[in-house]
Structure formats: structure tokens, C-alpha cells
Design an enzyme around this catalytic site. Sequence first.
Site, PDB file in Angstrom:
ATOM      1  N   GLU A  89      53.777  30.644  25.319  1.00 52.91           N
ATOM      2  CA  GLU A  89      53.079  30.988  24.073  1.00 52.91           C
ATOM      3  C   GLU A  89      53.078  29.806  23.094  1.00 52.91           C
ATOM      4  O   GLU A  89      52.109  29.577  22.375  1.00 52.91           O
ATOM      5  CB  GLU A  89      53.758  32.211  23.439  1.00 52.91           C
ATOM      6  CG  GLU A  89      53.221  32.606  22.078  1.00 52.91           C
ATOM      7  CD  GLU A  89      51.957  33.454  22.145  1.00 52.91           C
ATOM      8  OE1 GLU A  89      51.366  33.558  23.235  1.00 52.91           O
ATOM      9  OE2 GLU A  89      51.575  34.004  21.102  1.00 52.91           O
ATOM     10  N   TRP A 135      61.004  37.980  15.073  1.00 52.70           N
ATOM     11  CA  TRP A 135      59.793  38.037  15.906  1.00 52.70           C
ATOM     12  C   TRP A 135      60.155  38.099  17.381  1.00 52.70           C
ATOM     13  O   TRP A 135      59.362  38.513  18.208  1.00 52.70           O
ATOM     14  CB  TRP A 135      58.847  36.863  15.614  1.00 52.70           C
ATOM     15  CG  TRP A 135      59.112  35.601  16.381  1.00 52.70           C
ATOM     16  CD1 TRP A 135      59.985  34.616  16.047  1.00 52.70           C
ATOM     17  CD2 TRP A 135      58.497  35.185  17.606  1.00 52.70           C
ATOM     18  NE1 TRP A 135      59.966  33.619  16.987  1.00 52.70           N
ATOM     19  CE2 TRP A 135      59.051  33.940  17.953  1.00 52.70           C
ATOM     20  CE3 TRP A 135      57.523  35.739  18.440  1.00 52.70           C
ATOM     21  CZ2 TRP A 135      58.673  33.245  19.102  1.00 52.70           C
ATOM     22  CZ3 TRP A 135      57.168  35.032  19.590  1.00 52.70           C
ATOM     23  CH2 TRP A 135      57.742  33.800  19.904  1.00 52.70           C
ATOM     24  N   HIS A 158      57.829  30.988  25.762  1.00 54.23           N
ATOM     25  CA  HIS A 158      57.660  29.541  25.724  1.00 54.23           C
ATOM     26  C   HIS A 158      56.246  29.086  26.063  1.00 54.23           C
ATOM     27  O   HIS A 158      55.689  28.255  25.343  1.00 54.23           O
ATOM     28  CB  HIS A 158      58.698  28.758  26.520  1.00 54.23           C
ATOM     29  CG  HIS A 158      58.678  27.352  26.041  1.00 54.23           C
ATOM     30  ND1 HIS A 158      59.352  26.955  24.918  1.00 54.23           N
ATOM     31  CD2 HIS A 158      57.955  26.288  26.420  1.00 54.23           C
ATOM     32  CE1 HIS A 158      59.047  25.701  24.647  1.00 54.23           C
ATOM     33  NE2 HIS A 158      58.212  25.273  25.544  1.00 54.23           N
ATOM     34  N   SER A 192      43.953  42.569  23.523  1.00 56.28           N
ATOM     35  CA  SER A 192      42.922  41.775  22.861  1.00 56.28           C
ATOM     36  C   SER A 192      42.907  40.350  23.405  1.00 56.28           C
ATOM     37  O   SER A 192      41.857  39.804  23.758  1.00 56.28           O
ATOM     38  CB  SER A 192      43.188  41.771  21.354  1.00 56.28           C
ATOM     39  OG  SER A 192      42.517  40.717  20.731  1.00 56.28           O
ATOM     40  N   SER A 193      44.099  39.748  23.498  1.00 52.56           N
ATOM     41  CA  SER A 193      44.180  38.361  23.973  1.00 52.56           C
ATOM     42  C   SER A 193      43.769  38.247  25.431  1.00 52.56           C
ATOM     43  O   SER A 193      43.124  37.275  25.829  1.00 52.56           O
ATOM     44  CB  SER A 193      45.599  37.821  23.811  1.00 52.56           C
ATOM     45  OG  SER A 193      45.824  37.461  22.471  1.00 52.56           O
ATOM     46  N   TYR A 217      52.881  26.763  23.896  1.00 56.96           N
ATOM     47  CA  TYR A 217      51.825  25.845  24.335  1.00 56.96           C
ATOM     48  C   TYR A 217      50.445  26.459  24.165  1.00 56.96           C
ATOM     49  O   TYR A 217      49.465  25.735  23.989  1.00 56.96           O
ATOM     50  CB  TYR A 217      52.109  25.366  25.759  1.00 56.96           C
ATOM     51  CG  TYR A 217      53.270  24.419  25.737  1.00 56.96           C
ATOM     52  CD1 TYR A 217      53.070  23.071  25.424  1.00 56.96           C
ATOM     53  CD2 TYR A 217      54.569  24.864  25.870  1.00 56.96           C
ATOM     54  CE1 TYR A 217      54.129  22.211  25.293  1.00 56.96           C
ATOM     55  CE2 TYR A 217      55.633  24.006  25.733  1.00 56.96           C
ATOM     56  CZ  TYR A 217      55.413  22.683  25.455  1.00 56.96           C
ATOM     57  OH  TYR A 217      56.470  21.833  25.298  1.00 56.96           O
ATOM     58  N   HIS A 277      65.507  27.335  28.062  1.00 53.71           N
ATOM     59  CA  HIS A 277      66.078  26.431  27.048  1.00 53.71           C
ATOM     60  C   HIS A 277      66.198  27.127  25.689  1.00 53.71           C
ATOM     61  O   HIS A 277      66.782  26.581  24.772  1.00 53.71           O
ATOM     62  CB  HIS A 277      65.305  25.102  26.960  1.00 53.71           C
ATOM     63  CG  HIS A 277      63.947  25.169  26.354  1.00 53.71           C
ATOM     64  ND1 HIS A 277      62.922  24.357  26.748  1.00 53.71           N
ATOM     65  CD2 HIS A 277      63.432  25.929  25.370  1.00 53.71           C
ATOM     66  CE1 HIS A 277      61.837  24.631  26.026  1.00 53.71           C
ATOM     67  NE2 HIS A 277      62.131  25.575  25.193  1.00 53.71           N
ATOM     68  N   HIS A 278      65.640  28.336  25.585  1.00 54.48           N
ATOM     69  CA  HIS A 278      65.885  29.145  24.384  1.00 54.48           C
ATOM     70  C   HIS A 278      67.194  29.921  24.501  1.00 54.48           C
ATOM     71  O   HIS A 278      67.559  30.648  23.594  1.00 54.48           O
ATOM     72  CB  HIS A 278      64.744  30.143  24.181  1.00 54.48           C
ATOM     73  CG  HIS A 278      63.421  29.485  23.904  1.00 54.48           C
ATOM     74  ND1 HIS A 278      62.969  29.229  22.636  1.00 54.48           N
ATOM     75  CD2 HIS A 278      62.469  29.004  24.729  1.00 54.48           C
ATOM     76  CE1 HIS A 278      61.786  28.631  22.694  1.00 54.48           C
ATOM     77  NE2 HIS A 278      61.460  28.479  23.962  1.00 54.48           N
ATOM     78  N   ASP A 294      25.902  31.811  24.883  1.00 57.28           N
ATOM     79  CA  ASP A 294      26.926  32.664  24.284  1.00 57.28           C
ATOM     80  C   ASP A 294      28.083  32.727  25.265  1.00 57.28           C
ATOM     81  O   ASP A 294      28.014  32.144  26.351  1.00 57.28           O
ATOM     82  CB  ASP A 294      26.371  34.080  24.021  1.00 57.28           C
ATOM     83  CG  ASP A 294      27.267  34.889  23.073  1.00 57.28           C
ATOM     84  OD1 ASP A 294      28.357  34.404  22.723  1.00 57.28           O
ATOM     85  OD2 ASP A 294      26.871  36.006  22.700  1.00 57.28           O
ATOM     86  N   THR A 335      53.139  15.085  27.380  1.00 58.68           N
ATOM     87  CA  THR A 335      52.857  15.129  25.939  1.00 58.68           C
ATOM     88  C   THR A 335      52.800  13.716  25.376  1.00 58.68           C
ATOM     89  O   THR A 335      51.919  13.376  24.586  1.00 58.68           O
ATOM     90  CB  THR A 335      53.941  15.953  25.213  1.00 58.68           C
ATOM     91  OG1 THR A 335      54.117  17.178  25.915  1.00 58.68           O
ATOM     92  CG2 THR A 335      53.538  16.245  23.791  1.00 58.68           C
ATOM     93  N   LYS A 385      49.548  11.944  26.091  1.00 55.74           N
ATOM     94  CA  LYS A 385      48.484  12.269  25.132  1.00 55.74           C
ATOM     95  C   LYS A 385      48.637  11.431  23.866  1.00 55.74           C
ATOM     96  O   LYS A 385      47.668  10.833  23.379  1.00 55.74           O
ATOM     97  CB  LYS A 385      48.554  13.748  24.745  1.00 55.74           C
ATOM     98  CG  LYS A 385      47.974  14.697  25.754  1.00 55.74           C
ATOM     99  CD  LYS A 385      48.153  16.120  25.238  1.00 55.74           C
ATOM    100  CE  LYS A 385      47.748  17.124  26.279  1.00 55.74           C
ATOM    101  NZ  LYS A 385      46.303  17.092  26.540  1.00 55.74           N
ATOM    102  N   SER A 391      41.863  15.449  20.295  1.00 60.64           N
ATOM    103  CA  SER A 391      41.139  14.634  21.278  1.00 60.64           C
ATOM    104  C   SER A 391      39.642  14.581  20.997  1.00 60.64           C
ATOM    105  O   SER A 391      38.955  13.682  21.473  1.00 60.64           O
ATOM    106  CB  SER A 391      41.362  15.183  22.694  1.00 60.64           C
ATOM    107  OG  SER A 391      42.730  15.172  23.013  1.00 60.64           O
ATOM    108  N   ARG A 417      69.862  30.185  10.740  1.00 59.78           N
ATOM    109  CA  ARG A 417      68.608  30.791  10.294  1.00 59.78           C
ATOM    110  C   ARG A 417      68.800  32.279  10.054  1.00 59.78           C
ATOM    111  O   ARG A 417      69.794  32.869  10.446  1.00 59.78           O
ATOM    112  CB  ARG A 417      67.526  30.544  11.344  1.00 59.78           C
ATOM    113  CG  ARG A 417      67.804  31.254  12.653  1.00 59.78           C
ATOM    114  CD  ARG A 417      66.949  30.739  13.792  1.00 59.78           C
ATOM    115  NE  ARG A 417      65.524  30.976  13.555  1.00 59.78           N
ATOM    116  CZ  ARG A 417      64.606  30.978  14.543  1.00 59.78           C
ATOM    117  NH1 ARG A 417      64.978  30.757  15.790  1.00 59.78           N
ATOM    118  NH2 ARG A 417      63.348  31.182  14.279  1.00 59.78           N
ATOM    119  N   HIS A 420      56.714  37.595   8.990  1.00 61.06           N
ATOM    120  CA  HIS A 420      56.173  36.239   8.901  1.00 61.06           C
ATOM    121  C   HIS A 420      55.971  35.646  10.293  1.00 61.06           C
ATOM    122  O   HIS A 420      54.894  35.162  10.628  1.00 61.06           O
ATOM    123  CB  HIS A 420      57.103  35.354   8.071  1.00 61.06           C
ATOM    124  CG  HIS A 420      56.822  33.877   8.185  1.00 61.06           C
ATOM    125  ND1 HIS A 420      55.738  33.279   7.597  1.00 61.06           N
ATOM    126  CD2 HIS A 420      57.469  32.892   8.847  1.00 61.06           C
ATOM    127  CE1 HIS A 420      55.737  31.997   7.869  1.00 61.06           C
ATOM    128  NE2 HIS A 420      56.774  31.722   8.648  1.00 61.06           N
TER     129      HIS A 420
END
Lengths: 343, 481
Positions: free
Chosen positions: B193, B79, B191, B107-108, B195, B240-241, B43, B266, B269, B206, B388, B14
Site C-alpha cells: 500500500e 490506522w 507495505h 471501490s479500489s 508503494y 520490517h514493520h 475513455d 528507487t 529512479k 518522471s 508516537r 487522520h
Amino acid sequence: MPPAVPRRFIMTAAVAAGLVVLVGVGFLAWIGTGRGLVPVEPASPNADDIQLLYVFVGAFASAIFLIVTIPLAAFTIRFRRGRRSRDEEGPQITGNTNLELAWTAGPILILVAIATFTFIKLSGIANAPAATDALDVRVTGRQFYWQYEYPNGVITIDRLRAPQGRVVDLTIVAPVWDVNHSWWVPELAGKRDAIPGVTNHTWFRATRTGVFDGRCAELCGVEHAFMTTSVEVMPSAEFDQWLSSETRAQQQGSSNLGGEVFQGVCAKCHGPQGQGAYARAIANNPIFADADATRTLLDNGVQNGTRVMPPVGRGWSEQQTQAVLDYLQKNLAPQTGGTTAGG
Amino acid sequence: MFTGDTYNELFTMHGTTMIFLAVVPVWAGLANFLVPLMIGARDMAFPRLNALSYWLFLAGGIVLYSSWFAKGGAPKAGWTSYVPLSIQIPGTGQDLWILSLHILTISSLAGAINFMVTIHNMRAQGMNWMRLPLFVWSIEVYALLLLLTLPALSAGLTLMLLDRQAGTHFFEPDHGGNAILYQHVFWFFGHPEVYVMILPAFGIISEVIPVFARKPIFGYKAIAYSTAAIGFMSMLVWAHHMFTVGLPTGLQALFMITSMAIAVPTGVKIFNWVATTWRGNIHFDTAMLYALGFIAVFTIGGLSGIFLAVFPFDWQAQDSYFVVAHLHYVLFGGSVFALIAGLFYWWPKIFGRMLDERLGKISFVLVFVGFNVTFQPQHLLGLLGMVRRVYDYPDESLWNTYNLISSIGSYIMAAGLLVILANMLVYGRRGVRAKNDPWVADTLEWYATSPPPPHNFDDVPYVTSARPLRDLRRQLQEARV
């Protein structure tokens, strides 16, 4: 010329701020009743201070939430389309430097306040108070059990007994061949990881007696969910009594250590009577009549295709191993094998 | 209901699917269509690189899902696949997971390079950086973050693969390896990732809010610069993880401060979006409803992030359901709400048909209510001590109650998502034909036909502001008068 800061905007913000204060106070009051958003009631000064941090941050967070959502709701209702056409534009306001500065500086001030309060509370949470009567316990996280070792060598599995009112210093480790775990009993202290090759510390000083449940918080494999633990806090005198009687019993081999190990270490995969669960049934397995073979099994584990039994007994003391061997032979070896039948 | 093994496989798949096969590529797909249109290009810069990126994405997905049939089953280390567990797990599922992520990384990277080259080189005449649509700004930073941090993931996964298959011991403590090193490497990617997944959502909000409030975005520059600031700061907060692994206190304090600091841009915004609605002519089309819902729920996700940044509190909340709630408020309430807003907004442009508004609004009510009912109780479960990644838990009355509420919410939310699906299947192809500019919008994609021709534009107007289409409408009006 850019439009001035709209007065109604300021008015709305002021009303919002007022509501925020009200709700913030309400939030604190709710927490104060002990039945609010913090259902776990701390039973140790460090857990208590963490809860205080939670409430402190919570008050600001609630305020900010309302500062955002009240104007958002008010504006979207007040300035809804109504009967206007899509072509009709609102005033072409592209921004306001003072407002930008305000909502940059405001959050910075709030964050400085939160960080400052955290640093004030930090040493009371992180460092155990100096105490001459502190009890040192070594906590080892292993697939899938917690082993507690008292300074005099007494061992318990999954349940830690602790004296009320005394500082308990926990040294948290995992064997180098094991995986990551995390020891967490929310009433007593924040969690701390048990990582192979790393030695961690935490502490608590229980303020009330009772049994506090905890669990492994870091995914450690198939029975992670059952890697639970509990801390039984007893009056100090009662604890001393328990410790000395348990010490004697473990030294003489008359304790229930074997049964405790079986339930904590073996039963989670093999079932409470060894009847089989995730892993195969082990009741009546002839191997338990052979102490040397059982020793090897506990020390090496098993790899059977893609299923693995971890080396659950590697590194145990002779006393602990012997207690388990006795228990297994008495209770799980086949009863017709000529060994004295057990219960 | 499940065995521990199956449950571990399910949440691993998941998480991996949602992050690597859903949210990140869905932004790539949307941006592929929109970026050239929004900057007035025909294009993307490298169409073949683009195709390569897509086919690699497909291959990565097939490799990941083939692991269900692998020896030992699908990957089951989460994950994040922390070592040493991920090294010790037997079978080939974990190896396929590594291979799949390697393929998806390439790919990315191909996509990210393409986006950056396109945005830097192919903007319409007159479109300088302060006239760039804010969605394109967010894709620029999205691409830059992928480019800077994916190599860290590749390195970490390669070392993991070597430890598993080649007998090395980079992460194995019983041979002198370091188990914490992997967490540093993983989160240095992991991390940013987060964002990567939320910045394009910010970009969509926006775009949507000004169009449906009939106003220019409040504080264009502040929003554009805050996107860049968030991107930069997201690379300084990874530990922080890891507040519970036993890092030195000074380091934890440093990462608390950087993590808190990211709340400032943040917040900028969020405040600008709210200010944009002030004195507007607010149209409650489905896209706008999801955008407004986004602001409310994303604010909750951001604020629970402040709790988690306070590291002594994180010692309690880490790896509990509080974190599960937080991340779903950010990724579902954030990314997915914005994605749905974007779908309703751009569907007419992409497919030339209008989605049904009534079904859209019904879906919003179901998804908004269902989402909050699902995930709000999980904050409380975390505070109650529920961790979890457990397939079962002791029978505790409050846990049961909150989990039951959460389950009910998930069905409401699923019903809402089904309504969206039905809307797309039915009205997506047979709805009212869309005009070129059904929302009376501001950006260049609405200058093309709906759907646009393969070359997007016959001609592109000279861009003199961030709202070229509005400028064009006004010129036409003045010419008529």
C-alpha cells in the site's frame, strides 16, 4: 551514436564525492561530541552497539544525500532557463548504460557494507553475554502499567531497580486477556513488544548509575501516553541491600507495595488521590471497605457502556492483592465506616 | 488539550483518511482523467464500473465519518488497528471502520481492474510498452498491487469483525488465537500500500522533469523496469514493520535484506531524474519546483528507510517519532509534493485555465520550508525516545523545543497549502485560458483540447516513440520548411 559519458558530469560527481567525504567526516565528528543527532547517551553495550550502527548508516546516508542533492542543485542552477525560450531543447540524451550500471552497483555495494556491519554487530546486540550473576526479571505489560517480578517473588510497579554492571535478562510478556505493549528504555536497549501469548526477551548491562526513563511504544488504549516506566540503576551492593530489605518487607506485608500499585495501576485513570480523572472518582468509595467485593472488581474489571476498566488485578499473587486491599481500605474507603482511620 | 480517547480517535481518523480517502483515491481520480488521454483512448474501458468505484468510495467515506456519531465514538485503535486492542474496544466505531474499509476495498478493486484493462487494451496504435508514458507505467503497477494485496486486508478485517461480533477467536490469545497473525496479514497488504501511494508520485515526477528540463527522460527503460521491480519487491518486505514482535533472527535478517534491496530500484529512479536535468533548459515553473523539491525530500525519506531496515536500529526507532518523520517524508514530501506538481502541470488540461505562477511559487517556498521545519525535528524526537500516539508527555526541555519547532513548521506549511487552495479557487476558474499544449510537452494528453471534449480525441496520431507530441511538432516544422 549515443553520446559518451559527459566529462563535466564526471567532474561534478567527483567534486560531489569529495564534499561527501568531508561532510561524512564532519558528521562522525559531530556524533562523537555526544551532542549531535544522538542525544540519548547509551548506558548499556547493546544500546551502544545500536548507536554505532546508527552512526555507520548515517555516514553512508549523508553521503548519498549529498551525491543526489549537490548535482541536483548544481545542474538546476547551471542549466537554468535564463533568457532561453521554452522551445529551446537541451541535448537529446536518452540514457547511458554505464551510468545506469554504476548507480545500480554503487548502492548495492553500500547496502552490502551496511548489512555486513549489521551482522557483525548483531550477536553483541541481540544476545546477552553469558554471566553467572545475571539477574532475571519478568516484565509484564498490562493496561496501563509495567509489573516487574524478581526471581525471589519481589514485585515492583513501573520502576525497575537494577544493579550496575550486571547482566539483567528481561522476559517480556503480556497476559493473554490484555493487549499489545512494547517495553522501551532507549538508553538501555531497543524496544521489545509485550504481546499476549508470546514470550520475548531482551537484556541490558547498565554501565552507569542513574534513572533512565522509558515508555510503552505500542498503542495500548486510552492511557497509552501514561504507561511510562523507569529503570533505576544502583551500585551492585546497594541493589543487593535494597532487594533483601524489600523482600523482607513484602513478605511481612510492611512494604509500600500497596501504594506503589495504587499509583501505577489505579491513579493513571482515577487520579493520584483517587479524585477522578479519565475515570470516575474512587476516593471514599464504600466498596473498599468490602475486601471480597474489591477483589472481584480487581479481578473482573468493569464494563460500563463503552467505558471499560481492564481486569487490572487478575493474576496477582495473594501477597500483592492483599497489599493493595490493605492500602485501599486504609486510604480510600470512607473514613466514617468504623474502620481504623488511615493517613 | 484532548483526552486520551479523543486524541486516539483523531490520529486513527487522520491516518485512515489520508491513506484510504485521500492519497489512494486521489491517484485513482487523476489517473481516471489522465490514463485514457495519455494512451490516446476515448475513455476508460468500463465507464460504469468506474462510476461504481466512485460511488463506493463516497459511501465508504460517509460510513467512516458517520463513526464520529457512533456509540462509543470514532475508531481509536490506530490506522493499523492491531489486535487484540481493536477487538476489545467497545462501541460501534471500530465496526464502522471495518465496514468502511471493506467498501473502499471493493471501490479500489473495481478501479484497479478498470485501469489494467484500459492500459492493456486501449493504447493508441503504435504505443507499445516501451512507448507508454511513465505515469501510465506507474498506474499499471499501482493497479496490480491493489489487486494482489487488498484481498489480504479484506481477509484480516473480516476475521477481526468475526472476533468482535460473532464470537470467534482467530486473533484472541486467551482463546488460543494468534495476535501476531493479524500483523502479518495487515502488513502483507500494508507495505505494498505504501508503494501504491508513492509509485504514481514517481510517475508524475518522471513526466514533469523532462518537460521542464526540455530533454527526454534519462533512462526511460531503467525507470519503467524499476517501477515494476519496486512493485514486485514491495510484496516481500512486510515484516520490517514487525521487527520488535520477536520474530526469529534469521527472518528479521531476511526482511532487512529485502527492504534494503528495494532502495536499489528507487535509487535508480532518483539518479535518472537528476541526470535528466543535466544540460537542460530548466524552467522553474511551479510544477517543476515541486518536482525538484520532491527529489530532495523524498531522498531523505528513502534514506531514513535504510536506517529502519537495519533491524537492530529499528528496535530503537520502531513506533517512535523517527518513524513518524520517515513516513511523512515519504507520504507528504513524496506523494503530496508530487500531487501538487501534477496539479500545477495538468490543471490547464483538466480545467482549461492556467493557475497563477506567482502564487504557486510562494506556496512552494512556504510548503517546502514548513514541511522540513515540521518533520525534520521529529527524527530527533524519536532518537530522544518520544513514542508516537501519545497525547501528552513528561516535561522534558528538548522534547518541548522540538515539538514547538514542529508546530511552528506545521503552521507555515498550512499557510502554503491555503495559498494553493486560494490559487485553485480564484485562478482555477478565472485564470488565463490555457492553450492545448501550454508547456510544450511530450505526451498525448496535450494533443487534445484544454479541457478535452467528452470523447477526448477526434483522431489520434500513430505513435512511434515515447514522445508522440514532440514527434508531431517536429513533423510540422519539417513540413513548414
